[in-house]
Write an enzyme that holds these catalytic residues in place. Sequence first.
Site, PDB file in Angstrom:
ATOM      1  N   PHE A   1      -0.047  22.412  57.108  1.00  0.00           N
ATOM      2  CA  PHE A   1      -1.432  22.512  57.548  1.00  0.00           C
ATOM      3  C   PHE A   1      -1.484  22.460  59.074  1.00  0.00           C
ATOM      4  CE2 PHE A   1      -5.894  21.533  58.144  1.00  0.00           C
ATOM      5  CZ  PHE A   1      -6.457  22.417  57.236  1.00  0.00           C
TER       6      PHE A   1
ATOM      7  N   ASP B   1      -8.539  33.749  61.414  1.00  0.00           N
ATOM      8  CA  ASP B   1      -7.571  32.821  61.993  1.00  0.00           C
ATOM      9  C   ASP B   1      -6.270  32.789  61.197  1.00  0.00           C
ATOM     10  OD1 ASP B   1      -8.769  31.589  59.791  1.00  0.00           O
ATOM     11  OD2 ASP B   1      -9.276  29.728  60.823  1.00  0.00           O
TER      12      ASP B   1
ATOM     13  N   ASP C   1      -4.115  32.592  54.096  1.00  0.00           N
ATOM     14  CA  ASP C   1      -3.448  31.531  53.340  1.00  0.00           C
ATOM     15  C   ASP C   1      -3.323  31.978  51.886  1.00  0.00           C
ATOM     16  OD1 ASP C   1      -2.416  28.926  52.952  1.00  0.00           O
ATOM     17  OD2 ASP C   1      -4.377  28.103  52.500  1.00  0.00           O
TER      18      ASP C   1
END
Length: 180
Positions: free
Chosen positions: A152, A100, A103
Amino acid sequence: MLENDIQEILFSEAQLKKRVAELAQQIEADYAGKEIMLIGILRGSFVFMADLCRCIDLPCKLDFMAVSSYGKGTSSSGQVQITKDLSEDISDRHVIVVEDILDSGNTLSYLLKILEHRRPASIRLCALLDKPDRRTKPVELHYAGFTIPDAFVVGYGLDYAERYRNLPYIGILKPSVYGG
Ligand code: IMP
Ligand code: MG
């Protein structure tokens, strides 16, 4: 309403659909004449994986793996654990790991190393989102959907404490939701 917890919509359903189809086209061109194996990293990739695989017109096997690195917070704990391993053998396969979001790079640098040891014919990474500002471990990303700022985000598979995965778009979560 889930939408009340969203500060800003980053990518609408239509934008996601278009970009996912473009990534699939790129993959199709790069692997023409080959069979690929998509490995989805649970749980965040499940929506992206489902849409991506249906846009790829190539022979394709699918498998899933689950890792935990985040717990309930909004930043990586730094420790990666495999909680569900693959069911299939990946040796001699053209593997594309589907994630997904990239990070810190913690999860994927660890995971890619493990998978490389299993001797796939090739291995590449496809991530819908890339948050380069947060990278602490270098990871090569072959197929990137969108680059995003350090915020986020939730939706389209991405969660905060297991919620919001079912939003059909990607949005920035209001910091008040996680006490920020
Ligand atoms: P990394 O190990 O720091 O690269 O973290 C990767 C994982 O952290 C992803 O697979 C996501 O599950 C989670 N993650 C990182 N950033 C976000 C975010 O903005 N929203 C939701 N999950 C995130
Ligand atoms: Mg997650």
